[in-house]
Design an enzyme around this catalytic site. Structure first.
Site, PDB file in Angstrom:
ATOM      1  N   SER A 198     -26.033 -50.929  28.161  1.00  0.00           N
ATOM      2  CA  SER A 198     -25.918 -50.570  29.577  1.00  0.00           C
ATOM      3  C   SER A 198     -27.060 -51.111  30.423  1.00  0.00           C
ATOM      4  CB  SER A 198     -25.815 -49.051  29.746  1.00  0.00           C
ATOM      5  OG  SER A 198     -26.846 -48.392  29.045  1.00  0.00           O
ATOM      6  N   HIS A 217     -31.226 -48.322  32.722  1.00  0.00           N
ATOM      7  CA  HIS A 217     -30.306 -48.744  33.775  1.00  0.00           C
ATOM      8  C   HIS A 217     -31.061 -49.286  34.984  1.00  0.00           C
ATOM      9  CE1 HIS A 217     -27.164 -45.627  32.155  1.00  0.00           C
ATOM     10  NE2 HIS A 217     -27.404 -46.618  31.310  1.00  0.00           N
TER      11      HIS A 217
END
Length: 286
Positions: free
Chosen positions: A212, A265
């Protein structure tokens, strides 16, 4: 009123490309069909639209993977159906899947899934011990085991985790590789993976994993490239960017039932944006 008979416009070797063009014509209000004839796919349209359709195909053939054609396919996916003896739905999916992605995109995609399936069959603890970030991060640890710097990006903990990450990787990574080349995607993978992994380790320790951080690196890169160099054909719609940024911010709250690698992230996003700036500036100087 009977429909006007269709006239052959162009022959295309790949079914996925033929369907993309058919759906693009449909989005313009031009009735079109793709017909399988021997080893090619012939696109048909009304005779009075031939000139317009030919002009559209000249533009389409320059950048068939431009996001605007993908968007037309999503919006009019039922319009483009191969007539006669076309390949099966599975064959069509495989052709489109492979056509959108290059060797780097497919290699990372396959590696993530191989690790995931190996983990499902009893090897999770052993595999994670090999891919886990350094328990004690130091220069000597990096020299001894350099791949641990990237390793966590390839380990996923659930079906939802890996499906979300690998499909975004395929979609955005495939576009970057097709338009800008393998080197740019490799640089983006390395920069975003290292930045997100190191940052997440410093905040929460070594027990994390997933692609991610790299996905958010791709989001930042494609988002800013669409702003800084729109002529490249890379872009994300504003609603989609807004959703992904909202999801990132939501991870910093306590409302989600899962643990989010929020630092990974955020740092992935920032690294992707910075690489887009560097790419745009470098292109202007060359």
């Amino acid at each position: 009123m009977t429909e006007q008979p269709l006239q052959a416009l162009v022959e295309i070797n790949q079914q996925a490309i033929a369907l993309l063009f058919v759906n693009h014509l449909t989005s313009l209000g031009i009735r079109a069909e793709a017909v399988s004839e021997q080893d090619v796919y012939v696109v048909y349209c009304p005779p009075d639209k031939i000139s317009q359709a030919k002009a559209e195909f000249e533009q389409f053939s320059q950048q068939p993977y431009h996001p605007k054609y993908q968007q037309a396919a999503w919006q009019h996916g039922n319009a483009g159906q191969v007539q006669a003896n076309g390949p099966s739905l599975l064959a069509s999916f495989k052709e489109h899947f492979l056509a959108h992605a290059g060797v780097v995109t497919l290699t990372v995609f396959a590696l993530c899934w191989l690790v995931f399936f190996a983990s499902l069959f009893g090897g999770a603890r052993t595999i994670f011990s090999y891919l886990q970030f350094y328990p004690q991060f130091s220069w000597q640890a990096f020299v001894d085991q350099p791949l641990r710097l990237l390793g966590p990006a390839f380990f996923h903990f659930s079906w939802l985790h890996i499906v979300f990450n690998t499909m975004w990787w395929w979609q955005l990574g495939g576009s970057v590789e097709k338009i800008l080349g393998k080197g740019v995607l490799v640089h983006l993978l390395l920069l975003s993976a290292i930045a997100s992994n190191v940052g997440q380790y410093l905040v929460s320790g070594a027990n994390f994993g997933g692609l991610s951080g790299v996905v958010y690196g791709l989001v930042g890169f494609v988002w800013w490239m669409g702003w800084l160099a729109p002529e490249k054909g890379l872009f994300l719609s504003k609603p989609l960017v807004g959703f992904l940024l909202f999801w990132l911010l939501l991870g910093y709250t306590d409302v989600l039932p899962i643990n989010m690698a929020n630092t990974a992230h955020l740092l992935g996003l920032i690294s992707g944006c910075l690489l887009a700036v560097a790419q745009a500036v470098w292109k202007k100087d060359t």
